[in-house]
Design an enzyme around this catalytic site. Structure first.
Site, mmCIF file in Angstrom:
data_model
loop_
_atom_site.group_PDB
_atom_site.id
_atom_site.type_symbol
_atom_site.label_atom_id
_atom_site.label_comp_id
_atom_site.label_asym_id
_atom_site.label_seq_id
_atom_site.Cartn_x
_atom_site.Cartn_y
_atom_site.Cartn_z
ATOM 1 N N ASN A 37 0.803 -1.228 0.000
ATOM 2 C CA ASN A 37 0.000 0.000 0.000
ATOM 3 C C ASN A 37 0.830 1.270 0.000
ATOM 4 O OD1 ASN A 37 -2.417 -1.303 -0.077
ATOM 5 N ND2 ASN A 37 -2.886 -1.079 2.098
ATOM 6 N N THR B 32 16.752 -18.963 -28.049
ATOM 7 C CA THR B 32 15.298 -18.900 -27.937
ATOM 8 C C THR B 32 14.698 -19.152 -29.308
ATOM 9 O OG1 THR B 32 15.524 -17.247 -26.195
ATOM 10 C CG2 THR B 32 13.348 -17.495 -27.198
ATOM 11 N N LYS C 39 12.475 -18.957 -32.425
ATOM 12 C CA LYS C 39 11.686 -17.917 -33.083
ATOM 13 C C LYS C 39 11.077 -18.492 -34.363
ATOM 14 C CE LYS C 39 13.326 -14.823 -30.116
ATOM 15 N NZ LYS C 39 12.510 -14.101 -29.128
ATOM 16 N N ASP D 259 10.041 -19.315 -25.478
ATOM 17 C CA ASP D 259 9.977 -17.910 -25.099
ATOM 18 C C ASP D 259 8.950 -17.744 -23.986
ATOM 19 O OD1 ASP D 259 10.893 -15.303 -25.239
ATOM 20 O OD2 ASP D 259 10.788 -15.250 -27.417
ATOM 21 N N HIS E 9 12.446 -16.768 -16.353
ATOM 22 C CA HIS E 9 12.307 -15.602 -17.231
ATOM 23 C C HIS E 9 11.728 -14.450 -16.422
ATOM 24 C CE1 HIS E 9 11.355 -13.072 -20.670
ATOM 25 N NE2 HIS E 9 12.037 -13.907 -21.434
ATOM 26 N N ARG E 10 12.143 -13.219 -16.767
ATOM 27 C CA ARG E 10 11.748 -12.049 -15.983
ATOM 28 C C ARG E 10 10.667 -11.219 -16.674
ATOM 29 N NH1 ARG E 10 16.671 -7.619 -16.599
ATOM 30 N NH2 ARG E 10 16.869 -7.724 -18.876
ATOM 31 N N HIS F 68 17.250 -14.326 -16.406
ATOM 32 C CA HIS F 68 17.594 -13.351 -17.439
ATOM 33 C C HIS F 68 18.096 -12.074 -16.772
ATOM 34 C CE1 HIS F 68 15.739 -15.163 -21.196
ATOM 35 N NE2 HIS F 68 15.514 -16.059 -20.237
ATOM 36 N N SER G 247 20.543 -12.347 -22.889
ATOM 37 C CA SER G 247 19.640 -12.644 -23.998
ATOM 38 C C SER G 247 18.963 -11.366 -24.452
ATOM 39 C CB SER G 247 18.586 -13.673 -23.552
ATOM 40 O OG SER G 247 17.667 -13.937 -24.580
#
EC number: 4.1.1.39
Length: 473
Positions: free
Chosen positions: A116, A166, A168, A196, A287-288, A320, A372
């Site tokens: 809060n 990664t 793609k 990913d 992963h972030r 990451h 990355s």
């Protein structure tokens, strides 16, 4: 005459929560906030207000204060410092007694420190810059399931950074084509391929089919190369029950590593998954995704170094970390600071890297940083210099974008990596001499030569938004 037991009404926060003479205890959790106060609110009052609202305080005096030892449980603002070059804000250092927090619960820590109080009207903006967790609290947390050395032993890989990719496009491939892309990269020289962050279980590729085709790719690549291979199977799911279902299946089919989006998936889910991985011999890649919503604004939010510490407590074997040289945000010195936070057992205060406190992790294992985002072979010398051996260098487009295909892209990166490591081990300053090192290696690798020609003009030279405040004392 009635006895008056307390003074009702609103009091200045500074009367209770500002203690400039306080001596910090070894067991205190310490936090430093960057505070931008509202007009007319002085520094001491703003700092005390943050200490109050993030610990025991409320907006008015309450009689139930008399039922506890408020002086023991309250947070205390004990120091104020200028922010170099910015007189609109300041740093406030606050100490919290360890007993304010549930043992082993990063959820509870964040609910207080960034709850809060971030909506409090007395401040225009508020940013949590750093936290010191005492060893007494660190030891209540599980931490990384395995850590760097155990991962090297599991994967049988030593003496160099690990190499990843990664897949793609990140969305849209069928499970079979996805598995094919993994196989080509792994047989070409990668240690890992990766889902990913937003690959979960969509209509074009359900999770179970993806897991099956990827494991087929891993087994085939291992048989051909004689090396241990892996793929980060993303088990992030709509519910914890579904997450564990996917993790159990990954274990059943022999996967060595799974993946979780720790911010979007939640800290509670992440801690539970880390405990499961520890019990089941599974590595955990983190992963972030969503971090920049919290950490990119230099005046409001949570600095990534804090998110890094929280992850190390919650649990993960990889995280990451940005690249410095790639397409994503990342100041070099700040990045080196949170790399130390991930890996080292003890980190000294170092304002030049944005580290405000000593941090002792005791025997808690380290986390392997993952570079990355927009990197290619020309970045290899800088990446090896910045990240060192205990890291994962992860090239997505820098592998799959090779004109000759995925296997050639993987081979180019593997040759570049091994050339840089070998040159470094001979004493070459590879960040300065990188071009010569890569050019020499390319004489014996047509895949690397083509990769160097393809990406020689590709740079990401945007300025960093969140810069370190460099003029600290």
């Amino acid at each position: 005459m009635a006895v008056k037991t307390y003074n009702a009404g609103v009091k200045d926060y500074r009367n209770t929560y500002w203690e400039p003479d306080y001596s910090v205890k070894d067991t205190d959790i310490l936090a430093v906030f960057k505070i931008t106060p509202q007009a007319g609110v002085d520094r001491e009052e703003a700092a005390a207000a943050v200490a109050a609202e993030s610990s025991t305080g409320t907006w008015t005096t309450v009689w139930t204060d008399l039922l506890t030892d408020l002086d023991y449980y309250k947070g205390r603002a004990y120091r104020i410092e200028d922010v170099p070059g910015d007189d609109t804000c300041f740093y406030a250092f606050i100490a919290y007694p360890i007993d304010l927090f549930e043992e082993g619960s990063v959820v509870n820590v964040f609910t207080s420190l960034v709850g809060n109080v971030f909506g409090f009207k007395a401040v225009r903006a508020l940013r949590l810059e750093d936290v010191r967790f005492p060893i007494a609290y660190v030891k209540t947390c599980g931490g990384p399931p395995h850590g760097i050395q155990v991962e090297r032993d599991i994967m049988n890989k030593y003496g160099r950074p690990l190499l990843g990719c990664t897949i793609k496009p990140k969305l849209g491939l069928s499970a079979k084509n996805y598995g094919r892309a993994c196989y080509e990269g792994l047989r070409g020289g990668l240690d890992f391929t990766k889902d990913d962050e937003n690959v979960n279980s969509q209509p074009f590729m359900r999770w179970r089919q993806r897991f099956d085709f990827v494991m087929e790719a891993i087994q085939k690549a291992e048989a051909e190369t004689g090396e241990r291979k892996g793929h980060y199977l993303n088990v992030t799911a709509p519910t914890p029950e579904e997450m564990y279902k996917r993790a159990e299946y990954a274990k059943e089919i022999g996967a060595p590593i799974i993946m979780h989006d720790y911010i979007t998936g939640g800290f509670c889910a992440n801690t539970g998954l880390a405990n499961w991985c520890r019990d089941n011999g599974m590595l955990l890649h983190i992963h972030r995704a969503m971090h920049a919503v919290l950490d990119r604004n230099p005046h409001h939010g949570i600095h990534f170094r804090v998110l890094t510490k929280i992850l190390r407590l919650s649990g993960g074997d990889h995280l990451h970390s940005g690249t410095v040289v790639g397409k994503l945000e990342g100041d070099r010195e700040a990045t080196l600071g949170w790399i130390d936070i991930m890996r080292d057992r003890f980190i000294k205060e170092d304002r030049s890297r944005g580290i405000f406190f000593d941090q002792d992790w005791g025997s808690m294992p380290g986390v392997m940083p993952v570079a990355s985002g927009g990197i290619h072979v020309w970045h290899m010398p800088a990446l090896v210099t910045i990240f060192g051996d205990d890291s994962v260098l992860q090239f997505g487009g820098g592998t799959l974008g090779h004109p000759w295909g995925n296997a050639a892209g993987a081979a180019a990166n593997r040759v570049a990596l091994e050339a840089c490591v070998e040159a470094r081990n001979r004493g070459v300053a590879i960040e300065k001499e990188g071009k010569a090192v890569l050019t020499e290696a390319a004489k014996h690798s047509p895949e690397l030569k083509i990769a160097m020609e393809t990406w020689k003009e590709i740079k990401f030279e945007f300025d960093t938004v969140d810069k370190l405040d460099v003029a600290h004392k």
